[in-house]
Design an enzyme around this catalytic site. Structure first.
Site, PDB file in Angstrom:
ATOM      1  N   ASN A  87      -0.014   5.331   0.414  1.00 40.00           N
ATOM      2  CA  ASN A  87      -0.676   6.108  -0.670  1.00 40.00           C
ATOM      3  C   ASN A  87       0.421   6.589  -1.648  1.00 40.00           C
ATOM      4  O   ASN A  87       1.307   7.080  -1.178  1.00 40.00           O
ATOM      5  CB  ASN A  87      -1.369   7.366   0.169  1.00 40.00           C
ATOM      6  CG  ASN A  87      -2.628   6.473   0.738  1.00 40.00           C
ATOM      7  OD1 ASN A  87      -3.075   5.752   0.652  1.00 40.00           O
ATOM      8  ND2 ASN A  87      -2.615   7.433   1.913  1.00 40.00           N
ATOM      9  N   GLN A  94      -2.588  10.368  -1.991  1.00 43.84           N
ATOM     10  CA  GLN A  94      -1.464  10.703  -0.866  1.00 43.84           C
ATOM     11  C   GLN A  94      -1.469  12.232  -0.950  1.00 43.84           C
ATOM     12  O   GLN A  94      -1.601  13.176  -1.940  1.00 43.84           O
ATOM     13  CB  GLN A  94      -0.055  10.567  -2.074  1.00 43.84           C
ATOM     14  CG  GLN A  94       1.116  11.043  -1.119  1.00 43.84           C
ATOM     15  CD  GLN A  94       2.468  10.511  -1.934  1.00 43.84           C
ATOM     16  OE1 GLN A  94       2.362  10.042  -3.033  1.00 43.84           O
ATOM     17  NE2 GLN A  94       3.632  10.941  -1.230  1.00 43.84           N
ATOM     18  N   HIS A 100       5.919   7.702   2.874  1.00 45.30           N
ATOM     19  CA  HIS A 100       5.538   7.436   4.031  1.00 45.30           C
ATOM     20  C   HIS A 100       4.946   6.031   4.059  1.00 45.30           C
ATOM     21  O   HIS A 100       4.032   5.950   3.239  1.00 45.30           O
ATOM     22  CB  HIS A 100       5.140   8.374   5.078  1.00 45.30           C
ATOM     23  CG  HIS A 100       3.649   8.897   4.403  1.00 45.30           C
ATOM     24  ND1 HIS A 100       3.903   9.845   3.311  1.00 45.30           N
ATOM     25  CD2 HIS A 100       2.604   8.822   4.769  1.00 45.30           C
ATOM     26  CE1 HIS A 100       2.665  10.308   3.139  1.00 45.30           C
ATOM     27  NE2 HIS A 100       1.960   9.577   3.744  1.00 45.30           N
TER      28      HIS A 100
HETATM   29  P1  5GP Z   1      -1.086  10.439   3.084  1.00 48.04           P
HETATM   30  O1  5GP Z   1      -2.310  10.812   2.517  1.00 48.04           O
HETATM   31  O2  5GP Z   1      -0.126  11.382   2.415  1.00 48.04           O
HETATM   32  O3  5GP Z   1      -0.849   9.119   3.071  1.00 48.04           O
HETATM   33  O4  5GP Z   1      -0.819  10.786   4.632  1.00 48.04           O
HETATM   34  C1  5GP Z   1      -0.450  11.921   5.052  1.00 48.04           C
HETATM   35  C2  5GP Z   1      -0.649  11.911   6.641  1.00 48.04           C
HETATM   36  O5  5GP Z   1       0.092  12.802   7.418  1.00 48.04           O
HETATM   37  C3  5GP Z   1      -2.164  12.148   7.219  1.00 48.04           C
HETATM   38  O6  5GP Z   1      -2.547  10.957   7.827  1.00 48.04           O
HETATM   39  C4  5GP Z   1      -1.898  13.356   8.160  1.00 48.04           C
HETATM   40  O7  5GP Z   1      -2.881  13.211   9.285  1.00 48.04           O
HETATM   41  C5  5GP Z   1      -0.582  13.256   8.526  1.00 48.04           C
HETATM   42  N1  5GP Z   1      -0.048  14.562   8.686  1.00 48.04           N
HETATM   43  C6  5GP Z   1      -0.097  15.904   8.036  1.00 48.04           C
HETATM   44  N2  5GP Z   1       0.726  16.727   8.475  1.00 48.04           N
HETATM   45  C7  5GP Z   1       1.241  16.128   9.561  1.00 48.04           C
HETATM   46  C8  5GP Z   1       2.201  16.763  10.639  1.00 48.04           C
HETATM   47  O8  5GP Z   1       2.476  17.750  10.314  1.00 48.04           O
HETATM   48  N3  5GP Z   1       2.464  16.044  11.899  1.00 48.04           N
HETATM   49  C9  5GP Z   1       2.176  14.666  11.602  1.00 48.04           C
HETATM   50  N4  5GP Z   1       2.478  14.028  12.726  1.00 48.04           N
HETATM   51  N5  5GP Z   1       1.422  13.896  10.813  1.00 48.04           N
HETATM   52  C10 5GP Z   1       0.888  14.874   9.816  1.00 48.04           C
END
Ligand code: 5GP
Ligand code: ZN
Length: 112
Positions: A87, A94, A100
């Site tokens: 994302n 995102q 990531h």
């Molecule tokens: P994005 O939407 O930015 O692509 O995804 C962020 C991801 O990070 C989400 O799926 C969320 O569940 C995960 N996430 C957010 N905070 C933490 C955290 O403190 N630890 C872990 N292991 N995952 C996290």
């Protein structure tokens, strides 16, 4: 390291994560809110905000992330395939502003 970045804090060991891989450049850990039976993220240790902020200097790093995905996916038992999701930016959904790559599988097609 960027202050107030949750993934930089995980890289630094300041907050815990369920890690499945780590080397000098990369870390991989399970998503705290898994969208499928297997859901982990591969993260560069360097704070790159998103794919939109990556540049030529990151070419090898980005290649390493993608080549690591199938290795870790297999180790997690995803023998018949997986999804990768990146994302990018608010418009791309995102939430964590540290680049990531999600690796997701084990829930049938289109688990997320
Ligand atoms: P994005 O939407 O930015 O692509 O995804 C962020 C991801 O990070 C989400 O799926 C969320 O569940 C995960 N996430 C957010 N905070 C933490 C955290 O403190 N630890 C872990 N292991 N995952 C996290
Ligand atoms: Zn960061």
């Amino acid at each position: 390291m960027s202050e107030n970045c949750i993934f930089c804090k995980i890289v630094a060991g300041d907050i815990p994560a369920n890690k499945l891989y780590e080397d000098d450049q990369l870390i991989a850990f399970h998503d705290i809110h898994p969208a499928a039976p297997v859901h982990f993220m591969i993260v560069p240790k360097e704070h790159i905000v998103s794919l939109a902020e990556a540049n030529q200097r990151h070419e090898q790093l980005l290649g390493r992330i993608l080549l690591l995905a199938p290795i870790l996916a297999k180790e997690q038992g995803l023998n018949d395939g997986f999804r990768t999701i990146i994302n990018t930016g608010k418009g791309g959904g995102q939430e964590v502003m540290h680049l990531h790559v999600h690796v997701i599988g084990g829930g049938g097609p289109r688990a997320m």
